[in-house]
Design a protein around this motif. Structure first.
Motif, PDB file in Angstrom:
ATOM      1  N   SER A 129       0.853  -1.185   0.000  1.00  0.00           N
ATOM      2  CA  SER A 129       0.000   0.000   0.000  1.00  0.00           C
ATOM      3  C   SER A 129       0.890   1.236   0.000  1.00  0.00           C
ATOM      4  O   SER A 129       2.089   1.147   0.306  1.00  0.00           O
ATOM      5  N   PRO A 130       0.326   2.391  -0.326  1.00  0.00           N
ATOM      6  CA  PRO A 130       1.133   3.616  -0.265  1.00  0.00           C
ATOM      7  C   PRO A 130       1.743   3.848   1.118  1.00  0.00           C
ATOM      8  O   PRO A 130       2.890   4.276   1.230  1.00  0.00           O
ATOM      9  N   ALA A 131       1.005   3.531   2.172  1.00  0.00           N
ATOM     10  CA  ALA A 131       1.542   3.725   3.525  1.00  0.00           C
ATOM     11  C   ALA A 131       2.734   2.802   3.782  1.00  0.00           C
ATOM     12  O   ALA A 131       3.740   3.227   4.367  1.00  0.00           O
ATOM     13  N   ARG A 132       2.632   1.563   3.338  1.00  0.00           N
ATOM     14  CA  ARG A 132       3.743   0.617   3.529  1.00  0.00           C
ATOM     15  C   ARG A 132       4.961   1.033   2.716  1.00  0.00           C
ATOM     16  O   ARG A 132       6.087   0.951   3.187  1.00  0.00           O
ATOM     17  N   VAL A 133       4.738   1.461   1.494  1.00  0.00           N
ATOM     18  CA  VAL A 133       5.843   1.946   0.658  1.00  0.00           C
ATOM     19  C   VAL A 133       6.472   3.175   1.311  1.00  0.00           C
ATOM     20  O   VAL A 133       7.698   3.303   1.373  1.00  0.00           O
ATOM     21  N   GLY A 134       5.633   4.070   1.829  1.00  0.00           N
ATOM     22  CA  GLY A 134       6.147   5.259   2.514  1.00  0.00           C
ATOM     23  C   GLY A 134       7.005   4.890   3.708  1.00  0.00           C
ATOM     24  O   GLY A 134       8.072   5.479   3.930  1.00  0.00           O
ATOM     25  N   GLY A 135       6.566   3.900   4.471  1.00  0.00           N
ATOM     26  CA  GLY A 135       7.366   3.450   5.605  1.00  0.00           C
ATOM     27  C   GLY A 135       8.700   2.887   5.162  1.00  0.00           C
ATOM     28  O   GLY A 135       9.742   3.153   5.771  1.00  0.00           O
ATOM     29  N   ALA A 136       8.694   2.100   4.090  1.00  0.00           N
ATOM     30  CA  ALA A 136       9.944   1.538   3.565  1.00  0.00           C
ATOM     31  C   ALA A 136      10.869   2.642   3.077  1.00  0.00           C
ATOM     32  O   ALA A 136      12.081   2.596   3.316  1.00  0.00           O
ATOM     33  N   VAL A 137      10.309   3.645   2.414  1.00  0.00           N
ATOM     34  CA  VAL A 137      11.121   4.774   1.937  1.00  0.00           C
ATOM     35  C   VAL A 137      11.740   5.504   3.119  1.00  0.00           C
ATOM     36  O   VAL A 137      12.921   5.891   3.083  1.00  0.00           O
ATOM     37  N   LEU A 138      10.979   5.682   4.204  1.00  0.00           N
ATOM     38  CA  LEU A 138      11.532   6.341   5.391  1.00  0.00           C
ATOM     39  C   LEU A 138      12.679   5.535   5.981  1.00  0.00           C
ATOM     40  O   LEU A 138      13.686   6.105   6.422  1.00  0.00           O
ATOM     41  N   VAL A 139      12.556   4.216   5.995  1.00  0.00           N
ATOM     42  CA  VAL A 139      13.646   3.373   6.492  1.00  0.00           C
ATOM     43  C   VAL A 139      14.877   3.542   5.608  1.00  0.00           C
ATOM     44  O   VAL A 139      16.002   3.687   6.102  1.00  0.00           O
ATOM     45  N   ILE A 140      14.682   3.550   4.298  1.00  0.00           N
ATOM     46  CA  ILE A 140      15.806   3.708   3.372  1.00  0.00           C
ATOM     47  C   ILE A 140      16.432   5.093   3.524  1.00  0.00           C
ATOM     48  O   ILE A 140      17.663   5.232   3.501  1.00  0.00           O
ATOM     49  N   LEU A 141      15.609   6.118   3.731  1.00  0.00           N
ATOM     50  CA  LEU A 141      16.152   7.448   4.018  1.00  0.00           C
ATOM     51  C   LEU A 141      16.937   7.432   5.323  1.00  0.00           C
ATOM     52  O   LEU A 141      17.968   8.103   5.443  1.00  0.00           O
ATOM     53  N   GLY A 142      16.468   6.659   6.289  1.00  0.00           N
ATOM     54  CA  GLY A 142      17.214   6.501   7.533  1.00  0.00           C
ATOM     55  C   GLY A 142      18.583   5.893   7.298  1.00  0.00           C
ATOM     56  O   GLY A 142      19.569   6.304   7.919  1.00  0.00           O
ATOM     57  N   VAL A 143      18.671   4.940   6.395  1.00  0.00           N
ATOM     58  CA  VAL A 143      19.967   4.348   6.038  1.00  0.00           C
ATOM     59  C   VAL A 143      20.897   5.431   5.512  1.00  0.00           C
ATOM     60  O   VAL A 143      22.061   5.530   5.915  1.00  0.00           O
ATOM     61  N   VAL A 144      20.376   6.266   4.602  1.00  0.00           N
ATOM     62  CA  VAL A 144      21.187   7.348   4.017  1.00  0.00           C
ATOM     63  C   VAL A 144      21.663   8.291   5.117  1.00  0.00           C
ATOM     64  O   VAL A 144      22.855   8.664   5.163  1.00  0.00           O
ATOM     65  N   LEU A 145      20.771   8.663   6.031  1.00  0.00           N
ATOM     66  CA  LEU A 145      21.156   9.585   7.123  1.00  0.00           C
ATOM     67  C   LEU A 145      22.192   8.966   8.037  1.00  0.00           C
ATOM     68  O   LEU A 145      23.149   9.623   8.446  1.00  0.00           O
ATOM     69  N   VAL A 146      22.027   7.697   8.377  1.00  0.00           N
ATOM     70  CA  VAL A 146      22.994   7.028   9.242  1.00  0.00           C
ATOM     71  C   VAL A 146      24.352   6.946   8.547  1.00  0.00           C
ATOM     72  O   VAL A 146      25.394   7.193   9.162  1.00  0.00           O
ATOM     73  N   ARG A 147      24.367   6.624   7.262  1.00  0.00           N
ATOM     74  CA  ARG A 147      25.626   6.522   6.513  1.00  0.00           C
ATOM     75  C   ARG A 147      26.331   7.862   6.409  1.00  0.00           C
ATOM     76  O   ARG A 147      27.554   7.930   6.466  1.00  0.00           O
ATOM     77  N   ARG A 148      25.555   8.939   6.257  1.00  0.00           N
ATOM     78  CA  ARG A 148      26.162  10.281   6.112  1.00  0.00           C
ATOM     79  C   ARG A 148      26.536  10.892   7.451  1.00  0.00           C
ATOM     80  O   ARG A 148      27.331  11.826   7.487  1.00  0.00           O
ATOM     81  N   GLY A 149      25.933  10.379   8.528  1.00  0.00           N
ATOM     82  CA  GLY A 149      26.127  10.969   9.867  1.00  0.00           C
ATOM     83  C   GLY A 149      27.424  10.620  10.414  1.00  0.00           C
ATOM     84  O   GLY A 149      28.372  10.911  10.798  1.00  0.00           O
TER      85      GLY A 149
END
Length: 149
Positions: A129-149
């Motif tokens: 669903s769009p909500a599930r995809v949105g949650g997955a995208v947020l997790v992937i964005l979290g990966v990017v933030l953790v890697r850049r942090g």
């Protein structure tokens, strides 16, 4: 929130913390033995001994018959775990524990969404669903933030 889900959720939260502990302890084994494969082997041997002790203490004595008719892929869980443990022992000192865990969670989310969507391996179907995809995208964005942090 459904109260019957609270205990399982707390147990999973605790297990997640243990996964974070597993990687650095396996790194110690890999360094001592010179191999992430050897570290995974030791980790699984200790885990197997622990599970055997708990099973025996609980009085669990399953018969072999229920397992005979299972498809070959029902036996693959240990293979997936062994691959993860060996990769984690290799990758943790190279990319850091936070990156290892967040990237691993992103992979778990993507795979879990697909498995849910198709109802694979006997699971109930849960459509993407769009909500599930949105949650997955947020997790992937979290990966990017953790890697850049």
């Amino acid at each position: 929130m459904n109260l019957s889900a609270v205990l399982p959720m707390l147990l999973v939260l605790s297990a997640g913390g243990l996964i974070a502990l597993q990687a650095p302890t396996n790194v110690m084994l890999a360094r001592a033995g010179g191999s992430p494969i050897l570290a995974a082997l030791i980790s699984f041997a200790v885990g197997t001994a622990t599970l055997l002790a708990v099973a025996l203490a609980s009085g669990s004595r399953p018969a072999a018959a229920p397992f005979v008719g299972l498809p070959w892929y029902a036996w693959m869980g240990g293979v997936y775990g062994a691959i993860y443990v060996a990769i984690a022992a290799y990758a943790a000192p190279r990319i850091g524990l936070a990156s290892l865990i967040t990237i691993g969670i992103a992979g778990q989310i993507v795979m879990a969404m697909w498995l849910d969507h198709v109802g694979a391996l006997g699971l109930a179907r849960h459509a993407v669903s769009p909500a599930r995809v949105g949650g997955a995208v947020l997790v992937i964005l979290g990966v990017v933030l953790v890697r850049r942090g």
